[in-house]
Write an enzyme that holds these catalytic residues in place. Structure first.
Site, mmCIF file in Angstrom:
data_model
loop_
_atom_site.group_PDB
_atom_site.id
_atom_site.type_symbol
_atom_site.label_atom_id
_atom_site.label_comp_id
_atom_site.label_asym_id
_atom_site.label_seq_id
_atom_site.Cartn_x
_atom_site.Cartn_y
_atom_site.Cartn_z
ATOM 1 N N ARG A 251 40.944 -27.980 35.576
ATOM 2 C CA ARG A 251 40.268 -29.016 36.343
ATOM 3 C C ARG A 251 41.341 -29.978 36.837
ATOM 4 O O ARG A 251 42.152 -30.473 36.039
ATOM 5 C CB ARG A 251 39.288 -29.770 35.451
ATOM 6 C CG ARG A 251 38.662 -30.925 36.181
ATOM 7 C CD ARG A 251 38.164 -31.973 35.248
ATOM 8 N NE ARG A 251 37.594 -33.077 35.992
ATOM 9 C CZ ARG A 251 37.552 -34.327 35.549
ATOM 10 N NH1 ARG A 251 38.053 -34.620 34.362
ATOM 11 N NH2 ARG A 251 37.015 -35.267 36.273
ATOM 12 N N HIS B 77 33.632 -35.852 40.959
ATOM 13 C CA HIS B 77 32.520 -35.064 40.380
ATOM 14 C C HIS B 77 32.091 -33.917 41.292
ATOM 15 O O HIS B 77 30.970 -33.426 41.192
ATOM 16 C CB HIS B 77 31.267 -35.942 40.116
ATOM 17 C CG HIS B 77 31.416 -36.920 39.001
ATOM 18 N ND1 HIS B 77 30.779 -38.146 39.005
ATOM 19 C CD2 HIS B 77 32.111 -36.868 37.844
ATOM 20 C CE1 HIS B 77 31.076 -38.806 37.897
ATOM 21 N NE2 HIS B 77 31.895 -38.048 37.181
#
Ligand code: ADP
Length: 421
Positions: free
Chosen positions: A96, A185
């Site tokens: 990530r 997000h």
């Protein structure tokens, strides 16, 4: 088409924060985690690692000052090497990465150019991107030859039109310093919008969704025909909704007032806006929604006010995104609060009755602890958006992207970790 094996690839998903490292071994096909864990308090006096494997929880302490490299070494040597078959099955490592700036609108296989582009974005995410780079370096050493893929939080929002991402500041700040809305997000908003399309029985590129990711950090996205067209977080994760300890939208003049009139220095302003505001700042009690709900029912006025403001501001954003999207198929709640708090969902939806939203009390109450489904009232006369609760699964998206990319690259590899069996 991607070359993902029928049974799915095993992808080691790494999420490196400044003092933490979350890891999980994920099946790219179904999202199952055969291992998940957390390295915590990294670089500090008492770092630790905790993990769950085959349903059993374990933990261990690491040596003082241990960082990401030591956690990854621990995972290989102390956890995975005892699980020979798991280790051999690792086909890719998925990272990530918080900020990809304007360079990445998709996930990519990591190479030297990608590493240098992540480095270029350090100024935009000074706490996160350096940690991701450490994680990539450590994983390269521990898993030589295993392909690595970067999945960016910002990538999904790269489809925003200019009128949504340019701030009303001198345009040169954008051109010379990249100051614009990037949004965060993205991996979660993408996952829940794809999942919502599935639940609605429509193709992803045929649905309009408002996605509210409500965790300690919170953001909302307007998704038109499967693509993000606006989102509440901006250059940094500080803008937008009220969050656990972050203020979200405020009058920027307050910063000048704090600095000029009240003599705050930059560090104090930074701490105030990021760590002492939001639910914690208003309630003067806690940043934790569950604790605030409990305190509010016991009459704590600060908790009551914090929750009211949280819901009011969220409802205001949802209403404004009805103006952004031509038509809305579904409103999705996700993140720890969105997935579990019937109170917050009901409060928000009651404020939006003017837009036709009505909540079904019993469905709403039942939707928590990983449940997925609709909570709108079927008694509504007019056709209104569906209201869905969808548990997010960013790790699965990362594993899927990694498996797809190594399939495309035609080089699915087995793990050959250093020191492994
Ligand atoms: P992060 O952004 O750190 O990943 P999470 O998505 O885990 O955060 O969300 C954490 C938030 O979810 C906390 O405010 C927590 O109180 C809230 N939360 C979790 N379970 C519940 C619940 N049953 N009711 C209300 N809030 C909850």
């Amino acid at each position: 088409m991607p070359d993902t094996p029928v049974n799915g690839s095993q992808v080691l998903v790494l999420n490196c924060g400044s003092s933490s490292l979350k890891f999980a071994l994920i099946n790219s096909r179904n999202g199952d985690a055969s291992l998940s864990g957390l390295g915590d308090a990294l670089g500090q006096s008492a770092p630790s690692v905790s993990w769950k494997i085959a349903g059993e929880k374990h933990n261990a302490t690491l040596s003082e000052g241990a960082k990401h490299t030591e956690v990854i070494e621990f995972v290989v040597t102390n956890i995975l090497s005892g699980q020979g078959s798991l280790l051999k099955q690792i086909a890719a490592i998925g990272h990530r990465v918080v900020h990809g700036g304007e360079k990445f609108s998709h996930s990519v296989r990591i190479n030297d150019q990608v590493i240098s582009a992540i480095q270029d974005c350090v100024a935009l995410a000074p706490l996160h991107n350096p940690a991701h780079l450490q994680g990539i370096e450590a994983a390269t050493k521990a898993f030589p030859g295993v392909p690595q893929v970067a999945v960016f939080d910002t990538a999904f929002h790269q489809t925003m039109p200019r009128h949504a991402y340019i701030y009303a500041l001198p345009y040169t700040l954008y051109e010379e310093h990249g100051i614009r809305r990037y949004g965060m997000h993205g991996t979660s908003h993408r996952f829940v919008s794809e999942r919502a399309a599935l639940l609605l029985g429509k193709p992803t590129d045929d649905v309009n969704i408002i996605s509210a990711h409500l965790g300690n950090g919170a953001s909302i996205a307007a998704i038109q025909a499967g693509k993000s067209v606006d989102t509440s977080m901006g250059l940094t994760p500080l803008e937008g909704l009220v969050m656990g300890t972050r203020c979200g939208d405020i009058d920027p003049g307050i910063l000048l007032h704090l600095g000029v009139r009240l003599d705050y220095c930059m560090k104090e302003i930074n701490d105030l806006l990021n760590k002492k505001s939001g639910l914690l700042g208003i309630s003067q009690l806690s940043n934790d929604c569950r604790a605030l709900e409990q305190a509010a029912t016991e009459g704590h006025q600060g908790a009551q006010l914090a929750l009211e403001i949280f819901c009011y501001r969220l409802a205001k954003y949802i209403a404004s995104y009805h103006g952004v999207l031509s038509q809305v198929d579904a409103l999705v709640f996700t993140g720890g609060i969105g997935e579990n708090s019937a109170f917050i969902r009901e409060n928000v939806l009651n404020r939006l009755s003017g837009l036709g939203y009505q909540v079904c009390e019993s469905s709403n109450l039942g939707m928590r602890f990983g449940a997925e489904g609709a909570i709108e009232s079927s008694s509504s006369q007019a056709p209104t958006p569906k209201v869905l609760v969808i548990p997010t699964n960013e790790e699965w998206v990362i594993a899927r992207d990694a498996a797809e990319i190594i399939g495309k690259d035609g080089s699915p590899a087995s793990a050959q970790p250093q020191g492994g069996t």
